[in-house]
Design an enzyme around this catalytic site. Structure first.
Site, short mmCIF file in Angstrom:
data_model
loop_
_atom_site.label_atom_id
_atom_site.label_comp_id
_atom_site.label_asym_id
_atom_site.label_seq_id
_atom_site.Cartn_x
_atom_site.Cartn_y
_atom_site.Cartn_z
N TYR A 1 36.64 43.07 47.28
CA TYR A 1 37.34 41.64 46.73
C TYR A 1 38.64 42.03 46.37
CZ TYR A 1 38.18 37.90 43.49
OH TYR A 1 38.74 36.74 42.78
N ASP B 1 38.41 30.39 36.89
CA ASP B 1 39.16 31.52 36.74
C ASP B 1 40.59 30.52 36.42
OD1 ASP B 1 41.28 33.29 37.28
OD2 ASP B 1 40.57 33.80 39.41
#
Lengths: 122, 122
Positions: free
Chosen positions: B12, B36
């Site tokens: 990631y 986020d």
């Protein structure tokens, strides 16, 4: 609110180092939930949370806040706990996540595993 | 499972540095939720998650995993993203928390705020 949350995180790390169980419990809301480490059975409410911290209060240890991120009404922080047992030290540096409401911690999750323990001679 | 989770975390962080949107989305479960930073509206499902990462894929950036903790079927990790804009760099180092099922990310929460941006000349 960010400053208030950061202040509670700093208090928490310092109080864990002192083994100050009552003062740690006072940072939590009455119905708070503590999952430490994540994946184990959570401790729900002041009485269960007190037992959890009381179990480690007698250990000689020092703590240090490494870094903290405040996001909305939550905090994620990396800190270290060094426990001294005779001539040996054990270091664990979890990442904890806390959620807050009215200045109290309502939820705490601690991320670490047995593999994260570092053993050394003091 | 811990090794598999750690591997996805490393992938990631590397893929965010490359801006490889499709490969990032492939790490997520179909119905995954991305918040986020924490406190903002979550992105639900592959299509919404793709849009979120596509918005930043064109930026010139490099990433580095600072530390990761694996706990049960979850991971918490601290990493840095340095974005270059002309002669200037902007660094952000969030703490992210991911939950996993069947090797895919089902939930991601990123902890950071505007105050965590560090601006400097490259």
């Amino acid at each position: 609110m960010a400053a208030e949350i950061r202040d509670v995180v700093e208090q928490y790390v310092a109080l864990v180092g002192k083994g100050a169980t009552d003062e740690i419990v006072a940072l939590y809301a009455e119905d708070a939930v503590v999952e430490d480490p994540v994946g184990t059975e959570p401790h729900r409410g002041h009485e269960a949370i007190r037992k959890f911290y009381a179990a480690i209060e007698g250990l000689e240890k020092r703590t240090e806040l490494i870094t903290a991120r405040i996001s909305g009404s939550s905090a994620a922080f990396h800190f270290s706990v060094v426990t001294t047992v005779g001539d040996n030290e054990v270091e664990l540096s979890p990442i904890d996540v806390m959620t807050f409401a009215d200045g109290k911690i309502t939820d705490m999750k601690a991320y670490w595993s047995q593999e994260d323990f570092i053993f050394r001679t003091a």
